[in-house]
Design an enzyme around this catalytic site. Structure first.
Site, short mmCIF file in Angstrom:
data_model
loop_
_atom_site.label_atom_id
_atom_site.label_comp_id
_atom_site.label_asym_id
_atom_site.label_seq_id
_atom_site.Cartn_x
_atom_site.Cartn_y
_atom_site.Cartn_z
N LYS A 185 30.71 36.13 33.95
CA LYS A 185 31.13 34.73 33.86
C LYS A 185 29.97 33.83 33.42
O LYS A 185 28.80 34.23 33.51
CB LYS A 185 31.74 34.31 35.21
CG LYS A 185 33.00 35.15 35.53
CD LYS A 185 33.78 34.66 36.74
CE LYS A 185 35.04 35.51 36.90
NZ LYS A 185 35.92 35.04 38.00
N TYR B 7 44.38 34.55 32.26
CA TYR B 7 44.71 34.13 33.62
C TYR B 7 46.14 33.62 33.76
O TYR B 7 46.42 32.80 34.64
CB TYR B 7 43.71 33.07 34.08
CG TYR B 7 42.32 33.63 34.32
CD1 TYR B 7 42.09 34.55 35.35
CD2 TYR B 7 41.24 33.27 33.51
CE1 TYR B 7 40.82 35.08 35.57
CE2 TYR B 7 39.96 33.81 33.73
CZ TYR B 7 39.77 34.71 34.76
OH TYR B 7 38.52 35.24 34.99
N ASN C 241 32.37 33.63 40.85
CA ASN C 241 32.05 34.90 41.50
C ASN C 241 31.50 35.97 40.54
O ASN C 241 31.83 37.14 40.64
CB ASN C 241 33.27 35.41 42.28
CG ASN C 241 34.49 35.59 41.39
OD1 ASN C 241 34.41 35.39 40.18
ND2 ASN C 241 35.61 35.96 41.98
N HIS D 200 34.24 39.43 36.22
CA HIS D 200 35.67 39.75 36.24
C HIS D 200 35.85 41.22 35.89
O HIS D 200 35.11 41.76 35.08
CB HIS D 200 36.41 38.92 35.17
CG HIS D 200 37.79 39.44 34.86
ND1 HIS D 200 38.91 38.99 35.53
CD2 HIS D 200 38.22 40.40 33.99
CE1 HIS D 200 39.98 39.65 35.06
NE2 HIS D 200 39.59 40.51 34.13
N GLU E 155 43.90 43.24 28.59
CA GLU E 155 42.66 42.47 28.53
C GLU E 155 41.70 43.03 27.48
O GLU E 155 41.04 42.27 26.77
CB GLU E 155 42.01 42.43 29.92
CG GLU E 155 42.86 41.62 30.90
CD GLU E 155 42.41 41.71 32.35
OE1 GLU E 155 41.36 42.32 32.62
OE2 GLU E 155 43.12 41.16 33.22
#
Ligand code: IDP
Length: 158
Positions: A20, A60, A123, A126, A137
């Site tokens: 991220k 998402y 966090n 992913h 994905e």
């Protein structure tokens, strides 16, 4: 003790992972990739990219309407990310164990999120959570010619 013999029943899988934007800002790219390499996973695709709004929305889409959705889309498109496809036996589940629980408060020490994350949104990383999402994905971020089939010479030692 019960010893389950896993050899011979191992399933080779590919999973989609991206680091991220805050991981790039915190200069933890090497740290995180190192964890996957040490685990024995094979990097079969890797690139830096700035996710488009369309890609983030597609990635998402299961979270549309939730309270964290809009800030999440804004965050993941706020800067470049490092995307990769990792391959190995049961790679999807293995990588999920390696990254740890979504909520850093619940992530065990020794997992990537357990060691480096303090916020649920930011966090660190992913990873796909099922075979279906891995397939979807990977194709959202990688073309077939950006993925490489090659032997890892140390494979027999893992
Ligand atoms: P995952 O990334 O572990 O698969 P998901 O439940 O699919 O977790 O959620 C996607 C992402 O949305 C999480 O990684 C996190 O960045 C963010 N997120 C999930 N739940 C919350 C929340 O309650 N507050 C803020 N962000 C959240």
């Amino acid at each position: 003790p019960n010893t389950e013999i896993r050899e011979g029943t191992q399933v080779e899988e590919r999973t989609f992972v991206y680091l991220k934007p805050n991981t790039i800002q915190r200069q933890l790219v090497g740290e995180v990739i190192r964890r996957f390499e040490r685990r024995g996973l094979k990097i079969v695709g890797m690139k830096m990219l700035w996710m488009s709004k369309e890609q983030a929305v597609e990635l998402y889409k299961e979270h549309i309407g939730k309270d964290f959705y809009e800030p999440l889309i804004k965050f993941v498109t706020s800067g470049p990310v490092v995307a990769m496809v990792l391959e190995g036996p049961h790679a999807i589940e293995l990588v999920r164990h390696t990254i740890g629980n979504t909520d850093p408060l619940k992530a065990s020490g020794g997992t990537i999120r357990g060691d480096y994350a303090i916020s649920v949104r930011k966090n660190i990383v992913h990873a796909s959570d099922s075979l279906e999402s891995a397939t979807r994905e990977i194709s959202l971020f990688f073309k077939a010619e950006e993925l490489f089939d090659y032997p890892l010479l140390l494979e027999e030692h893992f």
